[in-house]
Scaffold this motif. Structure first.
Motif, PDB file in Angstrom:
ATOM      1  N   GLU A   1     -11.351  -3.611  -4.794  1.00 20.10           N
ATOM      2  CA  GLU A   1     -11.883  -2.396  -4.169  1.00 20.10           C
ATOM      3  C   GLU A   1     -10.938  -1.958  -3.050  1.00 20.10           C
ATOM      4  OE1 GLU A   1     -14.639  -0.742  -4.938  1.00 20.10           O
ATOM      5  OE2 GLU A   1     -15.806  -2.110  -6.209  1.00 20.10           O
ATOM      6  N   ILE A   2     -10.521  -0.682  -3.076  1.00 17.06           N
ATOM      7  CA  ILE A   2      -9.619  -0.125  -2.068  1.00 17.06           C
ATOM      8  C   ILE A   2     -10.369   0.957  -1.299  1.00 17.06           C
ATOM      9  CG2 ILE A   2      -7.404   0.990  -1.659  1.00 17.06           C
ATOM     10  CD1 ILE A   2      -7.889  -0.563  -5.009  1.00 17.06           C
ATOM     11  N   ASP A   3     -10.305   0.900   0.017  1.00 14.84           N
ATOM     12  CA  ASP A   3     -11.137   1.814   0.802  1.00 14.84           C
ATOM     13  C   ASP A   3     -10.643   3.253   0.787  1.00 14.84           C
ATOM     14  OD1 ASP A   3      -8.860   1.294   2.296  1.00 14.84           O
ATOM     15  OD2 ASP A   3      -9.896   1.449   4.222  1.00 14.84           O
ATOM     16  N   ARG A   4      -9.309   3.455   0.724  1.00 11.04           N
ATOM     17  CA  ARG A   4      -8.764   4.807   0.771  1.00 11.04           C
ATOM     18  C   ARG A   4      -7.666   4.971  -0.262  1.00 11.04           C
ATOM     19  NH1 ARG A   4      -5.740   5.221   4.569  1.00 11.04           N
ATOM     20  NH2 ARG A   4      -5.878   3.128   5.458  1.00 11.04           N
ATOM     21  N   VAL A   5      -7.543   6.193  -0.795  1.00  7.98           N
ATOM     22  CA  VAL A   5      -6.455   6.510  -1.720  1.00  7.98           C
ATOM     23  C   VAL A   5      -5.633   7.655  -1.129  1.00  7.98           C
ATOM     24  CG1 VAL A   5      -7.608   5.688  -3.802  1.00  7.98           C
ATOM     25  CG2 VAL A   5      -7.948   8.047  -3.053  1.00  7.98           C
TER      26      VAL A   5
ATOM     27  N   SER B   1       0.846  -1.193   0.000  1.00 13.90           N
ATOM     28  CA  SER B   1       0.000   0.000   0.000  1.00 13.90           C
ATOM     29  C   SER B   1       0.879   1.240   0.000  1.00 13.90           C
ATOM     30  CB  SER B   1      -0.922   0.011   1.222  1.00 13.90           C
ATOM     31  OG  SER B   1      -0.200   0.385   2.376  1.00 13.90           O
ATOM     32  N   THR B   2       0.264   2.368  -0.179  1.00 14.56           N
ATOM     33  CA  THR B   2       0.991   3.633  -0.059  1.00 14.56           C
ATOM     34  C   THR B   2       1.342   3.874   1.410  1.00 14.56           C
ATOM     35  OG1 THR B   2      -1.146   4.752   0.056  1.00 14.56           O
ATOM     36  CG2 THR B   2      -0.060   4.697  -2.082  1.00 14.56           C
ATOM     37  N   PRO B   3       2.305   4.747   1.714  1.00 15.11           N
ATOM     38  CA  PRO B   3       2.679   4.995   3.111  1.00 15.11           C
ATOM     39  C   PRO B   3       1.485   5.437   3.951  1.00 15.11           C
ATOM     40  CG  PRO B   3       4.300   5.934   1.621  1.00 15.11           C
ATOM     41  CD  PRO B   3       3.164   5.473   0.766  1.00 15.11           C
ATOM     42  N   GLY B   4       1.492   5.021   5.195  1.00  8.43           N
ATOM     43  CA  GLY B   4       0.408   5.369   6.103  1.00  8.43           C
ATOM     44  C   GLY B   4      -0.278   4.136   6.650  1.00  8.43           C
ATOM     45  N   GLU B   5      -1.516   4.294   7.036  1.00 10.66           N
ATOM     46  CA  GLU B   5      -2.282   3.182   7.590  1.00 10.66           C
ATOM     47  C   GLU B   5      -2.548   2.121   6.524  1.00 10.66           C
ATOM     48  OE1 GLU B   5      -3.287   2.723  10.750  1.00 10.66           O
ATOM     49  OE2 GLU B   5      -2.118   4.512  11.274  1.00 10.66           O
ATOM     50  N   PRO B   6      -2.650   0.841   6.916  1.00 13.58           N
ATOM     51  CA  PRO B   6      -2.954  -0.225   5.946  1.00 13.58           C
ATOM     52  C   PRO B   6      -4.275   0.041   5.233  1.00 13.58           C
ATOM     53  CG  PRO B   6      -2.201  -1.165   8.022  1.00 13.58           C
ATOM     54  CD  PRO B   6      -2.406   0.305   8.269  1.00 13.58           C
ATOM     55  N   LYS B   7      -4.356  -0.426   4.003  1.00 18.84           N
ATOM     56  CA  LYS B   7      -5.567  -0.269   3.202  1.00 18.84           C
ATOM     57  C   LYS B   7      -6.446  -1.517   3.328  1.00 18.84           C
ATOM     58  CE  LYS B   7      -4.419   3.650   1.035  1.00 18.84           C
ATOM     59  NZ  LYS B   7      -3.041   3.858   1.465  1.00 18.84           N
ATOM     60  N   HIS B   8      -7.751  -1.261   3.409  1.00 16.76           N
ATOM     61  CA  HIS B   8      -8.704  -2.377   3.406  1.00 16.76           C
ATOM     62  C   HIS B   8      -9.051  -2.692   1.954  1.00 16.76           C
ATOM     63  CE1 HIS B   8     -12.990  -3.977   4.100  1.00 16.76           C
ATOM     64  NE2 HIS B   8     -12.115  -4.964   4.264  1.00 16.76           N
TER      65      HIS B   8
ATOM     66  N   LYS C   1       4.384  15.380  -4.100  1.00 19.06           N
ATOM     67  CA  LYS C   1       3.922  16.192  -5.222  1.00 19.06           C
ATOM     68  C   LYS C   1       3.322  15.351  -6.351  1.00 19.06           C
ATOM     69  CE  LYS C   1       7.094  20.093  -4.548  1.00 19.06           C
ATOM     70  NZ  LYS C   1       8.126  20.957  -5.180  1.00 19.06           N
ATOM     71  N   ASP C   2       3.233  14.055  -6.131  1.00 19.92           N
ATOM     72  CA  ASP C   2       2.633  13.179  -7.149  1.00 19.92           C
ATOM     73  C   ASP C   2       1.147  13.513  -7.271  1.00 19.92           C
ATOM     74  OD1 ASP C   2       1.556  11.008  -8.628  1.00 19.92           O
ATOM     75  OD2 ASP C   2       3.234   9.741  -8.006  1.00 19.92           O
ATOM     76  N   PRO C   3       0.665  13.888  -8.489  1.00 20.36           N
ATOM     77  CA  PRO C   3      -0.741  14.300  -8.620  1.00 20.36           C
ATOM     78  C   PRO C   3      -1.728  13.138  -8.560  1.00 20.36           C
ATOM     79  CG  PRO C   3       0.340  14.284 -10.765  1.00 20.36           C
ATOM     80  CD  PRO C   3       1.406  14.005  -9.746  1.00 20.36           C
ATOM     81  N   ARG C   4      -1.240  11.900  -8.605  1.00 19.20           N
ATOM     82  CA  ARG C   4      -2.130  10.745  -8.645  1.00 19.20           C
ATOM     83  C   ARG C   4      -2.702  10.412  -7.264  1.00 19.20           C
ATOM     84  NH1 ARG C   4       1.945   6.431 -11.032  1.00 19.20           N
ATOM     85  NH2 ARG C   4       3.184   7.429  -9.373  1.00 19.20           N
ATOM     86  N   PHE C   5      -3.888   9.830  -7.247  1.00 21.06           N
ATOM     87  CA  PHE C   5      -4.495   9.298  -6.030  1.00 21.06           C
ATOM     88  C   PHE C   5      -4.268   7.788  -6.047  1.00 21.06           C
ATOM     89  CE2 PHE C   5      -6.631  13.328  -6.517  1.00 21.06           C
ATOM     90  CZ  PHE C   5      -6.728  13.794  -5.212  1.00 21.06           C
ATOM     91  N   LEU C   6      -3.325   7.337  -5.215  1.00 18.59           N
ATOM     92  CA  LEU C   6      -2.861   5.961  -5.274  1.00 18.59           C
ATOM     93  C   LEU C   6      -3.439   5.138  -4.137  1.00 18.59           C
ATOM     94  CD1 LEU C   6       0.910   6.663  -6.063  1.00 18.59           C
ATOM     95  CD2 LEU C   6      -0.971   6.321  -7.673  1.00 18.59           C
ATOM     96  N   GLY C   7      -3.681   3.851  -4.414  1.00 14.25           N
ATOM     97  CA  GLY C   7      -4.197   2.937  -3.403  1.00 14.25           C
ATOM     98  C   GLY C   7      -3.184   1.884  -3.048  1.00 14.25           C
TER      99      GLY C   7
END
Length: 638
Positions: A612-616, A566-573, A621-627
């Protein structure tokens, strides 16, 4: 051409410059498609008298060719040089100016005559201000505003020349009261620009970035790229960023010859110093334009000369900043011609004549290239193109996938399709734009297959076109077939005489398939919702992503192992579905791990997994919303 074609086929409405059927339902502002709105509005006004007129780009190019030498002569005469020989020389040199000839593929930016006209008005304004006549000043202010509706880059260049006037007057007269008229003109022009730009939708777009990449190499004015005299000189030799072709600034061997001759004459340096002192504002403007063109990473060939993280406000919007040197290049052209004749009035015929001959020979290939491009505009279309046009004529709506807003890899293949749709005023769902706006940005949810009506044609392009066609047939019962390099899908069985599609190769068992940019095997796995592949693997964009593969024959059940992060931060559901049936429920952390699930093979062997990813998340500065990111997939049996 495309923006103008759509604009000319619609009725007058507000917002004025929006073409409703170009990337509807919101439509597209033709200012974002470089469709020369000023000309488009004029042509729309007279369209009732010329109903068969489809576009005015060819007319605009002809106008540029015609006005380029005329405005060069006007600029030279405004500098005080009124003899015939320099006028003939500057007209020919400007018509053979490499920077001008190289812009044929970008029609709006072919209007270099505007820069020459603006330079002429600058010198006229300085000459007449002492007599209390300010019409050149106000004409230049009006030209700045009108140029916005041709191309914003040209507007910035013309605006720099307008801003140079009060500075030159001040440093000449030594007090500001003499400059008050020009200051009022600048404020009026700037206010008008802000208002009109807001009304007509110029200030709503965002740049895709690139400042510091699409810049000018400091060696570009001297290095003979695209030269017929020096064919071994290449753009790669002065492209330190991979994008400095946008800063192409070769002056031409004729102009360089005059510069060398003048540099050997002491009087030329005296004249140069005198000119600079009389035009301090112009000097400062040229320095600013050159600095913006070279960007915050200045290269001489491949050597980094200066690097700074300081950016002038607004420069990020000028992603192709290398173009900003154009007015400076024309000042060099005008100055060399004027001073050559002034220093050597008797020898000028030979010197200027030789310079014109050198410039003419040096730009032979560029002129031949321009001729070929302009000929293609009027050539009859090929049989292959005619067949695609005839098919498109049967439909009122054309959808291209992937959309250019999501993946512009197939730009050259997709633009003729959009062009054909424009000429019959068919709705189109995508368009390449100079600036992106929220309504037309990439939304991966819009890329999914959906039910087609009888008047909609879907055209699939790119490496995943055949697997995408399987998605359309599986999910919407669309009818798909191949034509040239495209796959065409319709809602009902049309008599289109398409080539039947062949099935993709099943995914091998017990073999790891990597999704990195270095691996091209089975790239069809990443069906939808994924960004461009990177060295480690591929990120998904948005809350959904799709995987596709074909099960091997005689296999009823397999275990699928995905390597995810996942991206850095809390785990993704993360939830995984097969045809709306939930198969797995995972918590994916930023540390790469294996995630497995077991599935039964469907009858058609086609597997479409929906993730299905709960959060992006946006990373820096990356303009993308990544899951989540995927680095590999493996099918195991037993």
């Amino acid at each position: 051409m495309i923006g103008q074609a759509y604009f000319l086929k619609q009725d007058w409405h507000l917002p004025l410059l929006v073409a409703d059927r170009l990337v509807g339902p919101a439509g597209t502002n033709i200012a974002m498609t470089d469709s020369i709105p000023l000309e488009a509005v004029f042509l729309r006004s007279v369209h009732i008298f010329f109903p068969g007129m489809q576009q005015g780009i060819t007319l605009f190019l002809a106008l540029c060719w015609f006005l380029q030498p005329i405005c060069a002569v006007f600029a030279l005469r405004s500098m005080g040089e009124k003899h015939l020989l320099p006028a003939i020389s500057v007209s020919l040199l400007s018509a053979c100016f490499p920077t001008f000839l190289a812009r044929i593929n970008h029609s709006a930016l072919c209007a270099h005559w505007i820069l020459l006209l603006a330079l002429g008005l600058y010198f006229k304004a300085l000459d007449l201000q002492s007599r209390g006549r300010s019409w050149p000043l106000w004409l230049l202010a009006a030209l700045t505003n009108l140029t916005l509706f041709i191309h914003p880059y040209l507007m910035v260049m013309v605006g720099a020349l307008l801003g140079a006037i009060p500075l030159s007057i001040f440093f000449k007269e030594k007090y500001w009261t003499v400059s008050w008229v020009s200051i009022v003109a600048i404020i009026s022009s700037g206010t008008c620009l802000l208002i009109t730009g807001r009304i007509f939708g110029y200030w709503g777009g965002t740049s895709g970035g690139g400042y510091g990449i699409y810049s000018m190499n400091l060696a570009s004015p001297l290095w003979p790229v695209h030269s017929s005299l020096f064919p071994h000189a290449t753009q790669a030799q002065i492209d330190a960023t991979g994008g400095q072709y946008e800063g192409y600034q070769y002056l031409g061997s004729g102009v360089l010859f005059l510069i060398i001759v003048l540099a050997c004459q002491k009087r030329a340096w005296i004249l140069l110093r005198s000119s600079l002192l009389r035009n301090i504002g112009l000097l400062l403007g040229c320095m600013a334009l050159t600095g913006i063109a070279a960007s915050n990473k200045m290269y001489f060939f491949h050597t980094l000369i200066v690097q700074t993280h300081i950016m002038v406000p607004g420069t990020e919007q000028m992603r192709s900043s290398g173009r900003m040197f154009w007015p400076v290049a024309y000042i060099i052209l005008l100055g060399t011609v004027k001073n050559t004749y002034r220093i050597w009035p008797r020898a000028a015929r030979a010197l200027l004549g030789l310079a014109v001959i050198l410039q003419w020979i040096d730009t032979r290939d560029l002129r031949s290239q321009d001729y070929a491009i302009e000929s293609n505009l009027t050539n009859a279309s090929t049989e292959k193109d005619n067949r695609l046009v005839k098919i498109i004529q049967k439909f009122d709506r054309v959808e291209i996938y992937p959309r250019l807003e999501c993946d512009a890899t197939n730009l050259e293949e997709d633009m003729p399709i959009i062009y054909a749709a424009a000429y019959q005023n068919a709705y189109i769902n995508t368009m390449y734009k100079a600036r992106s706006i929220p309504e037309g940005e990439c939304h991966l949810a819009q890329e999914r297959p959906h039910i087609l009506d009888n008047k909609t044609l879907v055209i699939l392009d790119g490496a995943h076109r055949f697997t995408s066609a399987l998605s359309w047939t599986d999910r919407t019962q669309a009818h798909c077939g191949a034509l040239n390099t495209f796959v065409l899908c319709t809602g009902i069985q049309h008599q289109l005489q398409l080539v039947p599609l062949s099935s993709p190769i099943p995914l091998p068992l017990n073999e790891t398939i990597f999704t990195s940019s270095s691996n091209s095997f089975h790239s069809e796995i990443l069906e939808n919702g994924w960004s461009g592949s990177e060295k480690w693997g591929t990120w998904n964009e948005g809350h959904q992503a799709f995987l596709f593969f074909i099960m091997p024959e005689n296999i009823k059940k397999v275990t699928i192992t995905l390597v995810l992060r996942s991206t850095p931060g809390e785990p993704k559901h993360v939830q995984v579905f097969l045809y709306d049936k939930s198969l797995a429920d995972w918590s994916v952390s930023q540390q790469e791990n294996n995630y497995s699930l077991t599935i039964l093979s469907p009858k058609n062997k086609n597997i479409h997994l929906r993730i299905e990813i709960d959060r992006v998340t946006k990373i820096y500065k990356d303009p993308r919303f990544l899951g989540i990111g995927i680095s590999s997939i493996k099918l195991s049996y037993p």
